[in-house]
Write a protein that holds these residues in place. Structure first.
Motif, short mmCIF file in Angstrom:
data_model
loop_
_atom_site.label_atom_id
_atom_site.label_comp_id
_atom_site.label_asym_id
_atom_site.label_seq_id
_atom_site.Cartn_x
_atom_site.Cartn_y
_atom_site.Cartn_z
N GLN A 183 2.40 1.74 -3.44
CA GLN A 183 1.32 2.12 -4.47
C GLN A 183 0.93 3.56 -4.25
O GLN A 183 0.69 4.23 -5.16
N ALA A 184 0.86 4.14 -2.89
CA ALA A 184 0.75 5.27 -2.64
C ALA A 184 1.73 6.39 -3.09
O ALA A 184 1.38 7.69 -3.42
N GLY A 185 2.95 5.97 -2.98
CA GLY A 185 3.92 6.80 -3.15
C GLY A 185 4.37 7.83 -2.03
O GLY A 185 5.40 8.57 -2.23
N ARG A 186 3.56 7.91 -1.23
CA ARG A 186 3.72 9.20 -0.30
C ARG A 186 3.06 8.43 1.07
O ARG A 186 2.05 7.68 1.29
N CYS A 187 3.68 9.00 2.22
CA CYS A 187 2.87 8.73 3.66
C CYS A 187 3.24 9.82 4.86
O CYS A 187 4.17 10.71 4.25
N GLU A 245 0.65 -1.28 -0.06
CA GLU A 245 0.04 -0.06 0.06
C GLU A 245 1.06 1.22 0.08
O GLU A 245 0.48 2.32 -0.66
N LEU A 246 1.78 1.33 0.65
CA LEU A 246 2.72 2.31 0.88
C LEU A 246 3.52 2.63 -0.46
O LEU A 246 3.53 3.92 -0.90
#
Length: 101
Positions: A30-34, A27-28
């Motif tokens: 895929q999101a590319g940001r957190c 998920e991280l």
């Protein structure tokens, strides 16, 4: 203690090791940001980061893997290593931290 006083020897990138089948790692990536949140005593830091996966053989992957392996010799050979590149301009602290002189 003196080792940590030479900040110029450290990379700004943070890394973390995940199980090969980690849903959170997927998920991280895929999101590319957190946003990483750190809290201790009465201080909190929120640090927005770009997320990228390090490939096996990449020095970042190898350093993270072997560092973790020293503390956990039972670490499996197949893992994922993610790198977190901080966006310092968007970082927040509560309470605010005074800038260094």
């Amino acid at each position: 203690g003196a080792y940590y006083q030479r900040s110029y020897e450290f990379s700004e990138r943070l890394t973390a090791l995940f199980a090969a089948d980690s849903e959170l790692a997927a998920e991280l990536v895929q999101a590319g940001r957190c946003e990483l949140a750190f809290e201790q005593f009465s201080q909190r830091y929120d640090l927005p980061c770009a997320v990228a996966e390090a490939a096996e053989g990449d020095p970042v992957f190898e350093a993270t893997y072997w560092h973790n392996h020293m503390f956990n010799p039972a670490l499996p050979g197949s893992v994922r290593v993610l790198g977190f590149a901080p966006d310092w301009a968007a970082a927040r602290a509560d309470p605010p931290v005074a800038p260094a002189p």
